[in-house]
Scaffold this motif. Structure first.
Motif, PDB file in Angstrom:
ATOM      1  N   LYS A   1       0.829  -1.204   0.000  1.00 29.55           N
ATOM      2  CA  LYS A   1       0.000   0.000   0.000  1.00 29.55           C
ATOM      3  C   LYS A   1       0.865   1.256   0.000  1.00 29.55           C
ATOM      4  CE  LYS A   1      -3.996  -2.157   2.212  1.00 29.55           C
ATOM      5  NZ  LYS A   1      -4.916  -2.167   3.382  1.00 29.55           N
TER       6      LYS A   1
ATOM      7  N   GLU B   1      -4.617   0.424  -6.630  1.00 35.37           N
ATOM      8  CA  GLU B   1      -5.371   0.158  -5.415  1.00 35.37           C
ATOM      9  C   GLU B   1      -6.788  -0.319  -5.739  1.00 35.37           C
ATOM     10  OE1 GLU B   1      -4.710   3.996  -3.462  1.00 35.37           O
ATOM     11  OE2 GLU B   1      -3.632   2.932  -1.908  1.00 35.37           O
TER      12      GLU B   1
ATOM     13  N   SER C   1      -8.430  -8.146  -6.958  1.00 38.23           N
ATOM     14  CA  SER C   1      -7.577  -8.824  -5.990  1.00 38.23           C
ATOM     15  C   SER C   1      -6.847  -9.992  -6.647  1.00 38.23           C
ATOM     16  CB  SER C   1      -8.406  -9.336  -4.819  1.00 38.23           C
ATOM     17  OG  SER C   1      -7.612 -10.160  -3.982  1.00 38.23           O
TER      18      SER C   1
ATOM     19  N   GLN D   1      -0.359  -5.145  -5.527  1.00 34.45           N
ATOM     20  CA  GLN D   1      -1.029  -5.846  -4.440  1.00 34.45           C
ATOM     21  C   GLN D   1      -0.417  -7.232  -4.259  1.00 34.45           C
ATOM     22  OE1 GLN D   1      -5.372  -5.818  -4.414  1.00 34.45           O
ATOM     23  NE2 GLN D   1      -5.382  -4.102  -5.842  1.00 34.45           N
TER      24      GLN D   1
END
Length: 432
Positions: free
Chosen positions: A69, A217, A221, A377
């Motif tokens: 992040k 972001e 996923s 991620q």
């Protein structure tokens, strides 16, 4: 060459340099563990001797996802500078363990041991952040040559990994109850100096974040991809194998009573050099992979090396001390370089360095295939799973305390077997 092209080259070189920093600091833990094993309250425990390594890697479990992040929010350069500053602090705290709490005890363990563990933990935060910066940067900038750039960075990483245990082993000399953490201060000073130098240099380098970072972001996923999930598990066990092979081997060769039975006056220096040879072979393997990766795919490389590594580890367990072989090592300041006899298991385990050399890059490359903007991620999750480098060697050395050094390597054999499964079957791209 365009200005954009020049910036990309500078960024790639900077990331490769930081790859070396990761290895230098990480590989301090296992050889320094030999010193802590001699201290009152610890006295020969492989479990506690490996605890510094555990603390270093435990930081990955806590910082892995937040580091990803940070990368998305602050960019590569700022994240790298923060990581370098944290690394300096971590090594400095380890240095302080030779001053603060010396002679005291907490819960039956040396008080300064806890200071050292704190330093190892802080340094682990730095290594996690640096890893988070380095891998996706090379993946995104490298394009079709990403695996090649990762392997080149890994080669420099291996060079530093080769030198670290050799330096620490030569500084410790003969391992006795009088051996202290301050004996390795020159290496700690060198690490702090390298961090300070890297911070200054990187401050003046203009690193342009790749376009793929923007909006990452909000990306899908990566955990929705089955091959990535299996890749995460593969990274967990791989880092445990990479660290566990030379770390436990260092303890095994240094232990003149329950281990290899070598001359105690030279055992630690020899152990450090043999462990360093493992990292040197990782250097050779990564250099070779960087040359052939344009023609030989990541899946083919990972399948080959994991199969060979499995055979080598099983043979090492079976043969153990049954015979000895000659290896060139540095026996100490007085004796210099020469040939020494080491158990055949040591040679077989050292040869695993050629195999583990390409595993990180190939697993990362295969697991991130098709992720696109989710790569950042993915990198954060990968970094959290690097905690395997602390957990697996710690469990392995608890097994070594209970049943012996060589039987403990069955844990690593099972880990390599899973990596082989990932290479052959699990790395095929599909959603969960």
């Amino acid at each position: 060459m365009s200005k954009k092209g020049n910036s990309s080259i500078i960024a790639i070189v900077a990331m490769i340099f930081l790859f070396g920093m990761i290895s230098f600091v990480t590989n301090l833990a296992a050889p320094i563990g030999n010193i802590w094993k001699m201290q009152p309250g610890i006295e020969g425990s492989n479990f506690w001797g490996m605890m510094g390594n555990m603390m270093n890697f435990l930081a990955y479990a806590i910082m892995g996802i937040p580091a990803g992040k940070m990368l998305s929010k602050y960019g590569y350069k700022k994240t790298a500078l923060i990581a370098i500053a944290v690394g300096f602090v971590g090594v400095f705290v380890q240095f302080l363990s030779g001053i603060i709490g010396v002679g005291g005890a907490i819960a039956g363990l040396p008080a300064n041991f806890f200071v050292y563990l704190l330093g190892a933990f802080v340094a682990g935060f730095s290594m996690c952040m640096l890893n988070t910066v380095v891998n996706p940067m090379l993946k995104l900038l490298g394009g079709e040559r990403s695996n090649q750039y990762i392997q080149i960075g890994g080669s420099f990483n291996s060079l530093m990994g080769t030198l670290t245990p050799m330096l620490v082993g030569s500084l410790i000399g003969t391992l006795t109850k009088d051996s202290l953490i301050k004996d390795v201060n020159p290496v700690l000073f060198l690490a702090m100096g390298v961090f300070a130098f890297a911070f200054i240099v990187l401050s003046f380098v203009n690193i342009q974040d790749p376009e793929a970072v923007k909006g990452s972001e909000n990306a899908v996923s990566p955990l929705k991809f089955k091959h990535f999930v299996l890749g995460v598990i593969a990274i967990f066990v791989y880092v445990g194998v990479e660290v566990g092979i030379p770390g436990t081997l260092n303890f095994y060769l240094s232990d003149s009573v329950n281990g290899a039975g070598m001359d105690p006056s030279t055992a630690v220096a020899i152990a450090g050099f043999v462990a360093g040879t493992y990292w040197f072979l990782m250097l050779i393997g990564r250099l070779t992979s960087s040359v052939i990766s344009g023609k030989v795919g990541a899946r083919a490389q990972l399948t080959c090396v994991s199969a060979v590594a499995l055979v080598l580890i099983v043979l090492a367990i079976i043969l153990g001390n049954s015979s000895t072989v000659s290896m060139p090592v540095f026996k100490g300041v007085a004796d210099g370089f020469g040939m020494v006899q080491v158990p055949i298991a040591a040679l077989l385990l050292v040869l695993c360095g050629l195999c583990t050399s390409v595993m990180w890059g190939t697993i990362f490359d295969l697991a991130c295939e098709g992720l696109g903007a989710s790569t950042n991620q993915a990198s954060g999750i990968f970094m959290a799973m690097v905690v395997g480098g602390g957990i697996i060697p710690l469990v392995q050395n608890a097994i070594a305390d209970a049943v012996g050094y060589m039987p403990s390597y069955w844990l690593l054999a099972a880990s390599v077997a899973f990596i082989l499964y990932f290479a052959v079957i699990g790395s095929k791209v599909k959603k969960a």
